[in-house]
Design an enzyme around this catalytic site. Structure first.
Site, mmCIF file in Angstrom:
data_model
loop_
_atom_site.group_PDB
_atom_site.id
_atom_site.type_symbol
_atom_site.label_atom_id
_atom_site.label_comp_id
_atom_site.label_asym_id
_atom_site.label_seq_id
_atom_site.Cartn_x
_atom_site.Cartn_y
_atom_site.Cartn_z
ATOM 1 N N ASN A 10 0.868 -1.180 0.000
ATOM 2 C CA ASN A 10 0.000 0.000 0.000
ATOM 3 C C ASN A 10 0.904 1.229 0.000
ATOM 4 O O ASN A 10 1.480 1.578 1.016
ATOM 5 C CB ASN A 10 -0.887 -0.041 1.263
ATOM 6 N N TRP A 11 1.014 1.856 -1.166
ATOM 7 C CA TRP A 11 1.942 2.996 -1.294
ATOM 8 C C TRP A 11 1.374 4.280 -0.688
ATOM 9 O O TRP A 11 2.057 5.293 -0.629
ATOM 10 C CB TRP A 11 2.293 3.212 -2.767
ATOM 11 N N LYS A 12 0.114 4.269 -0.300
ATOM 12 C CA LYS A 12 -0.538 5.479 0.261
ATOM 13 C C LYS A 12 -0.291 6.664 -0.679
ATOM 14 O O LYS A 12 -0.229 6.477 -1.884
ATOM 15 C CB LYS A 12 -0.041 5.735 1.689
ATOM 16 N N HIS A 96 -9.512 1.058 4.983
ATOM 17 C CA HIS A 96 -8.219 1.256 5.652
ATOM 18 C C HIS A 96 -8.423 2.227 6.820
ATOM 19 O O HIS A 96 -9.239 3.141 6.732
ATOM 20 C CB HIS A 96 -7.197 1.815 4.656
ATOM 21 N N GLU A 98 -6.899 4.700 7.803
ATOM 22 C CA GLU A 98 -6.760 6.131 7.475
ATOM 23 C C GLU A 98 -8.038 6.658 6.819
ATOM 24 O O GLU A 98 -8.393 7.825 6.985
ATOM 25 C CB GLU A 98 -5.526 6.347 6.585
ATOM 26 N N GLU A 168 -5.446 -4.893 10.589
ATOM 27 C CA GLU A 168 -4.398 -3.900 10.784
ATOM 28 C C GLU A 168 -4.666 -3.139 12.079
ATOM 29 O O GLU A 168 -5.465 -2.188 12.092
ATOM 30 C CB GLU A 168 -4.396 -2.908 9.624
ATOM 31 N N GLY A 174 2.397 2.311 10.600
ATOM 32 C CA GLY A 174 3.332 3.423 10.434
ATOM 33 C C GLY A 174 4.051 3.819 11.709
ATOM 34 O O GLY A 174 4.664 4.892 11.773
ATOM 35 N N SER A 213 3.411 -2.051 10.214
ATOM 36 C CA SER A 213 4.868 -2.093 10.431
ATOM 37 C C SER A 213 5.519 -3.416 10.045
ATOM 38 O O SER A 213 6.502 -3.835 10.662
ATOM 39 C CB SER A 213 5.207 -1.718 11.883
ATOM 40 N N GLY A 234 2.791 -1.021 4.205
ATOM 41 C CA GLY A 234 2.920 0.372 3.802
ATOM 42 C C GLY A 234 4.381 0.716 3.523
ATOM 43 O O GLY A 234 4.922 0.399 2.457
ATOM 44 N N GLY A 235 5.026 1.322 4.503
ATOM 45 C CA GLY A 235 6.394 1.849 4.366
ATOM 46 C C GLY A 235 7.369 0.924 3.647
ATOM 47 O O GLY A 235 8.060 1.350 2.710
HETATM 48 P P1 PGA Z 1 2.874 0.348 7.495
HETATM 49 O O1 PGA Z 1 1.404 0.572 6.884
HETATM 50 O O2 PGA Z 1 3.382 -0.947 6.930
HETATM 51 O O3 PGA Z 1 3.670 1.526 7.037
HETATM 52 O O4 PGA Z 1 2.714 0.288 8.985
HETATM 53 C C1 PGA Z 1 0.518 -0.513 6.721
HETATM 54 C C2 PGA Z 1 -0.777 -0.026 6.130
HETATM 55 O O5 PGA Z 1 -1.223 1.075 6.472
HETATM 56 O O6 PGA Z 1 -1.400 -0.719 5.317
#
Ligand code: PGA
Length: 252
Positions: A10-12, A96, A98, A168, A174, A213, A234-235
């Site tokens: 997930n590149w956000k 998600h 967010e 999640e 994050g 994470s 994500g990251g």
């Molecule tokens: P993260 O994000 O791996 O940077 O913690 C995961 C996500 O939000 O899907």
């Protein structure tokens, strides 16, 4: 029942076009020999570009991070699952944390989005997860069951093949604070039990991803848990080398 491991990046709201080109040239074709599914989710604007690059690469499937609850009409700024499918994309994330917290998306609207995305033929990765406060007050199971009950309302085994779930925990996203394999497994097992008792899904068949994470150095412990079928990342998915290493770990 064997369930295929999935690594979903997930590149956000990250990656310039230049970063994306660099990512794919570094990724190369090594992934093609791996057994896991390797999926990426860029910003809406970059979906078709990334999809073309992915087709050239040969293995990666591409999808959106969100979609509208309607197919068309006066919804300025929104993107419909119908157009996402029409543009040749494979999947969408829905719910998600967010989207839930920053954009105030309710369980009810997430249910509308999910039903429509599935109707339009998109594989849907539906995300659930508790906040730290909810965990500390002992409410993990009630929060997750409410999110599943309301989010998956009216859905059943007929769309099972296109449905994926992601657990999640909000406190792990994050933050660098990954859930321990035991903490994640406990919730994944709970989700599977919930599916078998409260829904018509075949619980054993459902792909349930862990997210929060995840990186190459902690993924092995998570993937060896019986109810964890991959990761939503994500990251660590922004760097081709890390994404590749996650896929290698998921193909052992
Ligand atoms: P993260 O994000 O791996 O940077 O913690 C995961 C996500 O939000 O899907």
């Amino acid at each position: 029942m064997t369930r295929k491991f999935h690594i979903v990046g997930n590149w956000k709201m990250n990656q310039s076009l230049n970063d994306i080109k660099g990512f794919f040239s570094e990724l190369g074709s090594e992934l093609n020999n791996l057994s896991c599914e390797a999926w990426l989710s860029p910003q809406t604007l970059h979906l078709t570009t990334v999809n073309e690059l992915a087709k050239g690469q040969g293995k990666v499937l591409v999808g959106a991070q969100n979609c509208s609850h309607k197919n068309s009409g006066a919804f300025t700024g929104d993107t419909s699952s119908l157009s996402i499918k029409d543009a040749g994309l494979h999947f969408t994330l829905i719910g998600h944390s967010e989207r839930r917290s920053i954009f105030n998306e309710s369980n009810e609207i997430l249910n509308e989005k999910t039903k429509l995305a599935l109707e339009n033929g998109l594989t849907t990765i539906f995300c659930v997860g508790e906040t730290l406060e909810e965990r500390e007050s002992g409410n993990v199971e009630s929060v997750i069951s409410t999110q599943l009950e309301k989010g998956l309302k009216d859905l059943g085994s007929e769309i099972q093949d296109k449905m994926i779930l992601a657990y999640e925990p909000v406190w792990a996203i994050g933050t660098g604070k990954v859930a321990s394999p035991e903490q994640a497994e406990e919730v994944h097992a709970f989700i599977r039990k919930y599916l078998s008792e409260q829904t018509s899904f075949i619980a054993d068949k459902m792909i349930i991803l862990y997210g929060g994470s995840v990186k190459p150095s902690n993924v092995d412990g998570l993937l060896t848990q019986p109810n964890i079928d991959g990761a939503l990342v994500g990251g660590a998915s922004l760097k081709a080398a890390d994404f590749k290493n996650l896929c290698i770990a998921a193909s052992k």
